[in-house]
Design a protein around this motif. Structure first.
Motif: not given
Length: 413
Positions: A10-31
């Motif tokens: 639940d914390y966005c570590d990667c700029a592309d959001g690839s570390d948080e596919p199962g949470t909404s922590a990254c604005p550009r993440g994809r599930f």
């Protein structure tokens, strides 16, 4: 590179959001929705555990209050049935298309053979036409020759008749005073059936046209006419008074009939020659049209397809024209066959019909026909997206393309 324990924390570590596919922590993440039994796809990570079921397998709401059901199998079953139906339609369409291609090739060969036959017939008629023209000219020459000979005979007869009239007049003019009197008629003219009986004075006057005496001019139109008939009176001791002018001889009539027959025969050959040339021209125009790489669209030539839309009946005649007919009976041209206008990879995907009747706001009506794959040939829909610009959906097996099968269905379906 980040430690594995930082994935889905639940914390966005990667700029592309690839570390948080199962949470909404990254604005550009994809599930990733696995959607086993249906079609997998991605959703924005912001939709994970938001209380709304976005994945049909409910995997996006693994930690929320939402009660999602797994609908992937039902959705997959519907899509599989749809795709299966589409594949059956495609297979059947391709089978029918192959038949139409074979028929198109045969029809093309028949048209080519028909064209050769017509061209040969035209050549034969051309020879016959030249012969008939010569015979007609020859018949006219003979007719003129016969007429000229008859005219010359008439002139000779006329001169002879004039001489005969003068001779008979002089014969009847006993006192040579330039006229024939009643007494001179009574002395020289007798009845045909009773030469001994003398004519009365009234009878003699009647022969002179009611006159007591006549000159040479009146003689030609009175007593001379009666003498030439030879059925009532004649001149005493004179036989074989000639008839009038020479009538039309049998050779002139025969020449005239021959000329008329030759003229009639020539006209028939000319009409036949013109008809054959028109057929050749029409056939050449038909054969000049692009009917596809294998002539698969040739069967559409000469066919028309109708569709009623509200108060109008639309008629599509491929390679000819498109019309619109209202309930009042008024028919309007929506375009004349122009060209194929599909994309480079499939140019036979669209037809364009141009230069229809003028539109009230300027320009002329036109129609674009899109061909779609189907197991039967029919006009499916007509729309007018802009004023006087029409689009049609025309379904036919020859529009089916084998390349569609490559799109297929994903294995997971």
């Amino acid at each position: 590179m980040i430690p594995f324990e930082q994935v889905n924390d639940d914390y966005c570590d990667c700029a592309d959001g690839s570390d948080e596919p199962g949470t909404s922590a990254c604005p550009r993440g994809r599930f990733y929705c696995t959607n086993l039994g249906f079609r997998p796809h991605y959703i924005p990570s912001s939709r994970v555990n938001d209380g709304i079921c976005d994945c049909c397998d409910a995997s996006d709401e693994y930690n929320s209050h939402a009660r999602c059901q797994n609908t992937c199998w039902n959705l997959g079953q519907k899509e599989r049935a749809y795709v299966e139906g589409q594949m059956k339609t495609l297979d059947e369409g391709l089978r029918l298309k192959q038949q139409l291609i074979e028929e198109g090739v045969l029809l093309w060969r028949e048209k080519q053979a028909q064209l050769r036959e017509l061209q040969q017939a035209a050549e034969d008629l051309q020879i016959k036409l030249e012969e008939r023209r010569w015979r007609k000219n020859e018949a006219n020459r003979l007719k003129e020759q016969a007429f000229k000979a008859q005219q010359e005979a008439r002139d000779r007869a006329l001169r002879h008749q004039n001489n005969t009239i003068t001779s008979l007049f002089q014969l009847l003019d006993s006192n040579k005073d330039g006229s024939i009197s009643v007494n001179e008629v009574k002395a020289k003219v007798v009845l045909v059936h009773d030469e001994q009986q003398l004519l009365s004075e009234d009878e003699a006057m009647a022969l002179l046209g009611g006159n007591h005496q006549i000159d040479l001019t009146k003689f030609q139109y009175t007593l001379w006419d009666i003498l030439t008939r030879g059925d009532s009176v004649k001149i005493k001791d004179v036989h074989d008074v000639p008839d009038g002018l020479v009538s039309e001889g049998p050779h002139v009539k025969a020449a005239d009939r021959a000329a008329e027959w030759e003229a009639s025969s020539l006209k028939k050959v000319e009409e036949a020659y013109e008809t054959v040339n028109m057929e050749i021209s029409d056939l050449q125009k038909k054969l000049a049209v692009d009917y596809g790489t294998d002539w698969e669209f040739l069967f559409l030539n000469g066919q028309c397809y109708k569709l009623k839309v509200y108060e109008y009946v639309y008629t599509l005649c491929p390679f000819n024209q498109v019309t619109q007919k209202s309930t009042s009976g008024t028919e309007v041209s929506l375009g004349i066959w122009g060209m194929w206008a599909g994309p480079p990879k499939n140019q036979y995907n669209q037809m364009v019909y141009e230069n229809g009747e003028p539109c009230w706001q300027g320009g002329s009506r036109s129609t674009t026909v899109t061909l779609t794959c189907g197991t039967e040939t029919a006009l499916r829909s007509v729309k007018e997206p802009s004023k006087c610009q029409y689009i049609m959906d025309f379904q036919t097996p020859v529009a089916c393309q084998p390349v569609l099968k490559q799109r297929g269905v994903h294995s997971e379906l």
